[in-house]
Write an enzyme that holds these catalytic residues in place. Structure first.
Site, PDB file in Angstrom:
ATOM      1  N   GLU A 168      37.855   2.497 -17.389  1.00 32.75           N
ATOM      2  CA  GLU A 168      36.611   1.925 -17.971  1.00 32.75           C
ATOM      3  C   GLU A 168      35.684   2.472 -17.042  1.00 32.75           C
ATOM      4  O   GLU A 168      34.563   2.938 -17.290  1.00 32.75           O
ATOM      5  CB  GLU A 168      36.777   0.493 -18.049  1.00 32.75           C
ATOM      6  N   SER A 199      34.101  -8.367 -17.442  1.00 35.71           N
ATOM      7  CA  SER A 199      34.562  -7.584 -16.292  1.00 35.71           C
ATOM      8  C   SER A 199      33.258  -6.589 -16.068  1.00 35.71           C
ATOM      9  O   SER A 199      32.331  -6.686 -16.701  1.00 35.71           O
ATOM     10  CB  SER A 199      35.619  -6.936 -16.437  1.00 35.71           C
TER      11      SER A 199
HETATM   12  N1  LIG Z   1      21.602  -7.131 -26.331  1.00 41.04           N
HETATM   13  C1  LIG Z   1      22.404  -7.162 -25.605  1.00 41.04           C
HETATM   14  C2  LIG Z   1      24.014  -6.685 -25.999  1.00 41.04           C
HETATM   15  C3  LIG Z   1      24.772  -7.231 -25.163  1.00 41.04           C
HETATM   16  N2  LIG Z   1      24.526  -8.005 -23.807  1.00 41.04           N
HETATM   17  C4  LIG Z   1      25.683  -8.414 -22.989  1.00 41.04           C
HETATM   18  O1  LIG Z   1      26.409  -7.191 -22.599  1.00 41.04           O
HETATM   19  C5  LIG Z   1      27.529  -7.813 -22.263  1.00 41.04           C
HETATM   20  C6  LIG Z   1      28.555  -6.680 -22.990  1.00 41.04           C
HETATM   21  O2  LIG Z   1      29.851  -7.022 -22.532  1.00 41.04           O
HETATM   22  P1  LIG Z   1      30.958  -6.292 -23.365  1.00 41.04           P
HETATM   23  O3  LIG Z   1      30.936  -7.093 -24.789  1.00 41.04           O
HETATM   24  O4  LIG Z   1      30.768  -5.087 -23.298  1.00 41.04           O
HETATM   25  O5  LIG Z   1      32.076  -7.084 -22.376  1.00 41.04           O
HETATM   26  P2  LIG Z   1      33.060  -6.213 -21.381  1.00 41.04           P
HETATM   27  O6  LIG Z   1      34.424  -5.939 -22.241  1.00 41.04           O
HETATM   28  O7  LIG Z   1      32.786  -5.052 -21.216  1.00 41.04           O
HETATM   29  O8  LIG Z   1      33.349  -7.022 -20.304  1.00 41.04           O
HETATM   30  C7  LIG Z   1      27.772  -9.309 -22.891  1.00 41.04           C
HETATM   31  O9  LIG Z   1      27.495 -10.234 -21.749  1.00 41.04           O
HETATM   32  C8  LIG Z   1      26.454  -9.191 -23.598  1.00 41.04           C
HETATM   33  O10 LIG Z   1      26.163 -10.674 -23.785  1.00 41.04           O
HETATM   34  C9  LIG Z   1      23.231  -8.491 -23.803  1.00 41.04           C
HETATM   35  O11 LIG Z   1      22.971  -9.144 -22.641  1.00 41.04           O
HETATM   36  N3  LIG Z   1      22.366  -7.966 -24.662  1.00 41.04           N
HETATM   37 CA   LIG Z   2      31.593  -3.148 -21.868  1.00 38.21          CA
END
Ligand SMILES: Nc1ccn([C@@H]2O[C@H](COP(=O)(O)OP(=O)(O)O)[C@@H](O)[C@H]2O)c(=O)n1
Ligand SMILES: [Ca+2]
Length: 491
Positions: A168, A199
């Site tokens: 990643e 993460s």
């Molecule tokens: N428009 C957006 C889209 C995502 N996000 C945040 O960005 C992060 C994206 O994480 P992710 O779903 O890719 O999670 P990981 O699997 O990468 O840890 C989440 O904390 C969402 O709440 C945000 O703050 N605003």
């Molecule tokens: Ca992500």
């Protein structure tokens, strides 16, 4: 008296004819062989199954250039409705079903005749890593459901899997540097900072790091003829949503029933459920025994105190290496510049703090004022933002600044080498593009041979050489030319 050689005329004719045929053939081959193929695009699709949501990306590139310099670009993205696939552990079929709309959109966006040759990948990150740790058969069932759903589409399905933290981090770094065209040019690279919900990754090249001190943090690449020794680390549970759980869990330890939280605005008050809060391997071991089922979560909006709360989720007590970031993880000396994307961008953009020419101290002052703003006022200022997201920006902003400065050791000076980015040249920054480039072998280890001449120049030179050859053949046949073909022969 010269006697006429009876072969003179036929030989001349035959050689001349062969010469002309050879020249015509040569020029034809030159024209056809190196002619630019009529423009044809190829496509690739990657699904990013993150902890909080899934997104689909379509990439396209010119068919004849796929082994050449960085020209793969994102043509479309689709945000899957609902939560991440890991949240469907108890009803896996819904994880598959959730992807349908975006997949149907992809069917329309990729030209029909390219469907069968278009590779389709799904990569899952920290949400599925955590589910797999917690309940591996539930994570298998989610993958089965997702696989079944994706195979219904006419694309060339290449599998769904959990990416390792190293992958990643490393693919995020490849994406950023590919899109900036730094790899083909052999330029100084940009470090990559990715913040997710579950993460977070840091990846960069540091000149005085050879990978030997902590081999698990080292990834080596040979790209376009250059060797890269990349440092990368993924901190599981240090995405912003899991850190919020950890911070709350830590505050409930001081006394169950109510939390006065400096990371939430004054006037904020919600009743929350302990079982929801502790439903994650990042915090489950801290669940207090015999606690009530609910607690009152109240804000008092104080950035400095919030920073103290956030600092407590990092462990700085031991480091067996020459230097560490936190939790005993090796980190070489920072070397910039850096691109910070995903939640880094979303949060800092919401807070109007993406401009890193603003000194870090002023950024902290602005965040101090924002956190201290009453919840009622914040709601009025942002009537269109969902309340549960809106409530968290003070916490998320504080976490980002604390992670960067206390966690990774950015200073007031090096902070200005960070760029908060969403897109680079039209494509989203994230691991997906790097992942696809790698799996389709689209970044060659060696620099591709660039054609020495453009097509037109090549054709002209071959034509000139052919013409000169022709003249040479004709001249070389001069001794065989009948001298006075029109004069009567004198015997
Ligand atoms: N428009 C957006 C889209 C995502 N996000 C945040 O960005 C992060 C994206 O994480 P992710 O779903 O890719 O999670 P990981 O699997 O990468 O840890 C989440 O904390 C969402 O709440 C945000 O703050 N605003
Ligand atoms: Ca992500």
């Amino acid at each position: 008296m010269k006697e006429k050689n009876p072969w003179h005329t036929p030989v001349t004719i035959i050689i001349t004819v062969i010469g002309v045929i050879a020249i015509v053939a040569l020029v034809t081959v030159a024209v056809l062989q190196n002619r630019p193929v009529p423009q044809k695009y190829k496509y690739g699709i990657v699904l990013d199954a993150g902890s909080s949501h899934t997104a689909l990306y379509i990439y396209q590139w010119r068919a004849e250039k796929d082994n050449n310099t960085g020209r793969v670009e994102q043509t479309h993205s689709c945000k899957v409705k609902g939560k991440g696939i890991s949240s469907y552990a108890s009803e896996p079929w819904r994880a598959g079903e959730s992807l349908t709309l975006c997949m149907q959109e992809a069917e329309k966006r990729v030209p029909h005749k390219r469907h069968h040759e278009t590779p389709l990948y799904l990569g899952a990150t920290a949400g599925m890593r955590l589910l797999n740790m917690e309940n591996s058969s539930a994570s298998d069932r989610v993958f089965q459901a997702v696989e079944r759903a994706l195979q219904k589409f006419p694309f060339s399905y290449q599998g769904a899997r959990i990416l390792s933290g190293q992958e990643e981090g490393a693919f995020g770094w490849v994406t950023v540097n590919y899109l900036d065209d730094r790899l083909t040019q052999g330029l100084e690279t940009t470090g990559a900072l990715d913040l997710g919900g579950a993460s977070t990754q840091i990846s960069f090249v540091s000149d005085n790091y050879d990978g030997s001190e902590s081999p698990s943090n080292s990834v080596t690449f040979r790209l376009y003829g250059n060797d890269y020794n990349l440092y990368t680390h993924s901190f599981l549970c240090y995405g912003k949503d899991q850190v919020l759980r950890m911070a709350l869990a830590q505050q409930t330890q001081s006394g169950p029933g109510a939390i006065l939280d400096p990371c939430f605005h004054p006037g904020y008050m919600e009743t929350k459920n302990y079982s929801v809060l502790y439903d994650s391997p990042c915090v489950s071991d801290r669940k207090p025994q015999g606690a009530p089922s609910i607690f009152n979560h109240t804000g008092n909006g104080n950035f400095r105190q919030c920073q103290e709360v956030v600092k407590r989720v990092f462990n700085f007590s031991s480091c067996k290496y020459s230097r560490c970031s936190f939790n005993g993880v090796f980190q070489p000396l920072l070397q910039g510049p850096f691109g910070a994307f995903s939640a880094y961008y979303f949060v800092m953009n919401f807070l109007n703090l993406t401009d890193t020419s603003i000194p870090l101290e002023s950024v902290m002052e602005k965040l101090t004022r924002y956190c201290a703003t009453p919840w009622e006022k914040i709601k009025l200022q942002h009537p269109n933002v969902k309340l549960n997201y809106l409530a968290e920006y003070c916490f998320s902003g504080t976490y980002i600044l604390t992670l960067l400065t206390e966690g990774y050791n950015f200073t007031s000076e090096s902070y200005s080498s960070i760029k908060f980015i969403k897109k680079i040249n039209g494509s989203d920054a994230g691991w997906t593009l790097g992942y696809m480039l790698n799996l389709t072998n689209m970044i060659p280890a060696e620099a591709p041979d660039s054609p020495p001449l453009p097509h037109a120049g090549y054709v002209s030179i071959v034509t000139i050489i052919a013409f000169l050859l022709f003249v040479l053949v004709i001249l070389s046949l001069r001794p065989l030319w009948p001298r006075c073909s029109k004069q009567p022969h004198i015997i």
